[in-house]
Design an enzyme around this catalytic site. Structure first.
Site, PDB file in Angstrom:
ATOM      1  N   GLU A 275       0.829  -1.215   0.000  1.00 38.21           N
ATOM      2  CA  GLU A 275       0.000   0.000   0.000  1.00 38.21           C
ATOM      3  C   GLU A 275       0.861   1.262   0.000  1.00 38.21           C
ATOM      4  O   GLU A 275       0.753   2.093   0.909  1.00 38.21           O
ATOM      5  CB  GLU A 275      -0.885   0.012   1.259  1.00 38.21           C
ATOM      6  CG  GLU A 275      -1.773  -1.207   1.427  1.00 38.21           C
ATOM      7  CD  GLU A 275      -2.458  -1.238   2.805  1.00 38.21           C
ATOM      8  OE1 GLU A 275      -2.086  -0.454   3.692  1.00 38.21           O
ATOM      9  OE2 GLU A 275      -3.375  -2.057   2.972  1.00 38.21           O
ATOM     10  N   PRO A 276       1.714   1.438  -0.990  1.00 36.37           N
ATOM     11  CA  PRO A 276       2.547   2.653  -0.976  1.00 36.37           C
ATOM     12  C   PRO A 276       1.729   3.892  -1.335  1.00 36.37           C
ATOM     13  O   PRO A 276       0.858   3.849  -2.197  1.00 36.37           O
ATOM     14  CB  PRO A 276       3.587   2.369  -2.065  1.00 36.37           C
ATOM     15  CG  PRO A 276       2.906   1.426  -3.007  1.00 36.37           C
ATOM     16  CD  PRO A 276       1.955   0.600  -2.172  1.00 36.37           C
ATOM     17  N   GLY A 277       1.996   4.973  -0.630  1.00 35.85           N
ATOM     18  CA  GLY A 277       1.362   6.248  -0.957  1.00 35.85           C
ATOM     19  C   GLY A 277       2.427   7.273  -1.277  1.00 35.85           C
ATOM     20  O   GLY A 277       2.587   7.729  -2.407  1.00 35.85           O
ATOM     21  N   TYR A 318       4.911  18.242  11.517  1.00 36.45           N
ATOM     22  CA  TYR A 318       5.925  17.221  11.811  1.00 36.45           C
ATOM     23  C   TYR A 318       7.337  17.796  11.842  1.00 36.45           C
ATOM     24  O   TYR A 318       8.307  17.039  11.896  1.00 36.45           O
ATOM     25  CB  TYR A 318       5.919  16.122  10.739  1.00 36.45           C
ATOM     26  CG  TYR A 318       4.552  15.595  10.370  1.00 36.45           C
ATOM     27  CD1 TYR A 318       3.829  14.790  11.244  1.00 36.45           C
ATOM     28  CD2 TYR A 318       3.992  15.885   9.135  1.00 36.45           C
ATOM     29  CE1 TYR A 318       2.583  14.309  10.896  1.00 36.45           C
ATOM     30  CE2 TYR A 318       2.738  15.400   8.779  1.00 36.45           C
ATOM     31  CZ  TYR A 318       2.045  14.615   9.664  1.00 36.45           C
ATOM     32  OH  TYR A 318       0.816  14.142   9.317  1.00 36.45           O
ATOM     33  N   CYS A 346      -1.669  33.813  10.566  1.00 30.22           N
ATOM     34  CA  CYS A 346      -1.365  34.547  11.800  1.00 30.22           C
ATOM     35  C   CYS A 346      -0.957  33.647  12.942  1.00 30.22           C
ATOM     36  O   CYS A 346      -1.617  33.604  13.982  1.00 30.22           O
ATOM     37  CB  CYS A 346      -2.568  35.391  12.172  1.00 30.22           C
ATOM     38  SG  CYS A 346      -2.894  36.550  10.856  1.00 30.22           S
ATOM     39  N   GLU A 347       0.080  32.887  12.751  1.00 29.31           N
ATOM     40  CA  GLU A 347       0.724  32.207  13.871  1.00 29.31           C
ATOM     41  C   GLU A 347       2.158  31.884  13.490  1.00 29.31           C
ATOM     42  O   GLU A 347       2.463  31.666  12.314  1.00 29.31           O
ATOM     43  CB  GLU A 347      -0.034  30.974  14.338  1.00 29.31           C
ATOM     44  CG  GLU A 347      -0.491  30.004  13.300  1.00 29.31           C
ATOM     45  CD  GLU A 347      -1.330  28.899  13.941  1.00 29.31           C
ATOM     46  OE1 GLU A 347      -0.732  28.084  14.660  1.00 29.31           O
ATOM     47  OE2 GLU A 347      -2.547  28.855  13.732  1.00 29.31           O
TER      48      GLU A 347
HETATM   49  N1  LLP Z   1      -1.397   1.877   4.537  1.00 29.00           N
HETATM   50  C1  LLP Z   1      -1.866   2.334   5.718  1.00 29.00           C
HETATM   51  C2  LLP Z   1      -2.733   1.467   6.509  1.00 29.00           C
HETATM   52  C3  LLP Z   1      -1.523   3.622   6.157  1.00 29.00           C
HETATM   53  O1  LLP Z   1      -1.981   4.051   7.327  1.00 29.00           O
HETATM   54  C4  LLP Z   1      -0.681   4.444   5.363  1.00 29.00           C
HETATM   55  C5  LLP Z   1      -0.309   5.790   5.790  1.00 29.00           C
HETATM   56  C6  LLP Z   1      -0.229   3.921   4.132  1.00 29.00           C
HETATM   57  C7  LLP Z   1      -0.594   2.630   3.759  1.00 29.00           C
HETATM   58  C8  LLP Z   1       0.646   4.701   3.205  1.00 29.00           C
HETATM   59  O2  LLP Z   1       1.879   4.982   3.762  1.00 29.00           O
HETATM   60  P1  LLP Z   1       3.027   5.659   2.875  1.00 29.00           P
HETATM   61  O3  LLP Z   1       3.479   4.665   1.841  1.00 29.00           O
HETATM   62  O4  LLP Z   1       2.443   6.867   2.243  1.00 29.00           O
HETATM   63  O5  LLP Z   1       4.080   5.981   3.859  1.00 29.00           O
HETATM   64  N2  LLP Z   1       0.521  12.720   6.905  1.00 29.00           N
HETATM   65  C9  LLP Z   1       1.783  12.059   7.189  1.00 29.00           C
HETATM   66  C10 LLP Z   1       1.788  10.619   6.739  1.00 29.00           C
HETATM   67  C11 LLP Z   1       0.657   9.794   7.328  1.00 29.00           C
HETATM   68  C12 LLP Z   1       0.654   8.367   6.870  1.00 29.00           C
HETATM   69  C13 LLP Z   1      -0.588   7.688   7.300  1.00 29.00           C
HETATM   70  N3  LLP Z   1      -0.731   6.325   6.863  1.00 29.00           N
HETATM   71  C14 LLP Z   1       2.911  12.857   6.555  1.00 29.00           C
HETATM   72  O6  LLP Z   1       2.653  13.888   5.951  1.00 29.00           O
HETATM   73  O7  LLP Z   1       4.081  12.493   6.692  1.00 29.00           O
END
Ligand code: LLP
Length: 421
Positions: A275-277, A318, A346-347
């Site tokens: 599940e890469p994002g 972060y 404004c912060e």
């Molecule tokens: N699968 C699950 C169950 C997840 O919770 C996530 C991310 C992914 C896959 C995808 O992970 P990735 O490959 O993108 O690392 N907003 C934060 C990142 C939050 C990630 C949440 N879950 C940031 O900006 O760093």
């Protein structure tokens, strides 16, 4: 590697000069490269080529319909965490059979939506969720395919807010209790156990925590099979990190990650889901902003941009680093200056970077935040009544707005007055 490169001293997205887009669309805006997205998807697909597999893009990273459509047409599955994301994936043409549903708080309505529309599997994260899903499936006259997300108690070694695989985190069921909970899953009506799921965190820059977690999943798979469960799928989550700074250490490549998966899990004969994002979308997007003012403060110079923390919250939330680059390259021999790069909100938290060297900048000058394609637009808000900024997609020498900037009337008219006013 991405497709944001300088040509003739001007930053381009593929074959389009960024100032040309800025002139047409107005700043600030997100800008995505089709070629980069496709390249990153293929890297994962190829990394797992020796195994039966499905790359399920994590929709939360960047969920614009055009982005989902590009990936869907390449054959991607999708990982969704809400009814809204499920709807987005379906609207982009992803068949239900290629969608996995993750998350600790799926509601019964969301379960029903996915059961009716078609779903590859629910990644169940607790016993109450398991029981609720059983009831919803029975009521729908359906069988819900399930994996249990196990919490392997492995520290991903990433930012505190995005580590998900430690015992104290809210995610998954404790791996030590997994056999007991699988037994309950097998006994409940309306459920079919199909596999095991794990996701230990995001922006991992080392393979070792993945290896530790996947080794535990391999052991668990053998134990569950011995208990009589048909474990045919392993969903290994996402999390592989990207280089946010050109000067930082380079995270492992998808090919190394894929080889490690093959080595640890290949002999189990399971279908592998990942599940890469971030690695797909992150470096496929930039945030383009213009300079409003250069303000000389007490011993420091502020570069005040028209983008702010509401547009890109990662630095405020972060402490994240994003490379900030000038769109017209620095003139040869220009003395760099050092700026605190801030937005108009404004912060004081509305600070993108402190002490960044940049070429001399003036009003109207454009900059680009690199690596902003993941967790950028999707985390934006309208704080300070700043409209959500447009998203633009480039493909070769063409570009198009894929989400327009709302008008102020649209924003204000979303509010409704109560009848007594
Ligand atoms: N699968 C699950 C169950 C997840 O919770 C996530 C991310 C992914 C896959 C995808 O992970 P990735 O490959 O993108 O690392 N907003 C934060 C990142 C939050 C990630 C949440 N879950 C940031 O900006 O760093």
């Amino acid at each position: 590697m991405d497709h944001f490169i300088y040509r003739d001293g001007i930053l381009h997205a593929e074959d389009v000069a960024i100032p040309e887009i800025a002139a047409r669309v107005g700043t600030p805006f997100y800008l995505y490269s089709t070629a980069t997205l496709a390249r990153h998807y293929r890297l994962f697909d190829e990394a797992l080529a020796g195994l039966d597999h499905l790359v399920c893009y994590s929709v939360k990273a960047c969920s614009n319909q055009a982005i989902l459509r590009i990936l869907a047409e390449l054959g991607a599955g999708m990982d969704v965490v809400s009814g809204g994301e499920y709807r987005r994936a379906r609207a982009a043409g992803v068949p239900g059979g290629r969608i996995v549903f993750s998350g600790v708080g799926k509601t019964r309505e969301e379960m029903r939506l996915a059961l009716d529309g078609g779903i590859r599997q629910f990644n169940v994260e607790s016993e109450p969720e398991l029981r609720a899903l059983s009831e919803v499936a029975v009521a729908a006259g359906a069988t819900a395919p399930v994996t249990l997300r196990v919490n392997p108690d492995v520290d991903a070694g990433t930012h505190e807010k995005i580590a998900t695989g430690r015992r104290e985190d809210k995610f998954g069921v404790p791996i030590d209790r997994a056999r007991e909970i699988y037994a309950e899953a097998a006994s409940l009506p309306g459920l079919a156990v199909v596999g095991v799921d794990v996701h230990i965190g995001s922006q991992l820059t080392d393979l070792a925590p993945f290896e530790a977690a996947f080794a535990k999943v391999a052991d668990l798979t053998r134990a569950l099979r011995a208990d009589g469960h048909a474990i045919d799928r392993l969903d290994l989550g996402g999390g592989l990190g990207i280089p946010y700074s050109r000067s930082n250490e380079v995270p492992p490549l998808p090919a190394d990650y894929g080889a490690m998966i093959g080595r640890l899990l290949g002999d189990l004969g399971c279908e592998i889901e990942i599940e890469p994002g971030r690695l797909i979308a992150g470096n496929a997007g930039v945030l383009v902003a213009s300079t409003i003012y250069v303000k000389e403060g007490e011993g420091r110079s502020f570069l005040i941009l028209d983008a702010a923390m509401n547009d890109l919250i990662r630095p405020a939330m972060y402490g994240a680093w994003h490379d900030i680059v000038p769109v017209p390259e620095a003139a040869p021999g220009a003395e760099p200056r050092v700026f605190d790069v801030v937005g108009p909100v404004c912060e004081t938290g509305d600070t993108f970077a402190r002490g960044r060297p940049l070429p001399p900048m003036g009003e109207g000058d454009l900059v680009a935040f690199r690596s902003a394609g993941a967790y950028g637009a999707v985390m934006a808000s309208e704080y300070n009544t700043r409209p959500l900024i447009p998203e633009v997609l480039v493909d070769g020498d063409q570009f198009a707005v894929i989400r327009p900037r709302p008008t102020f009337d649209e924003i204000i008219n979303r509010d409704t007055l109560p009848p007594w006013m």
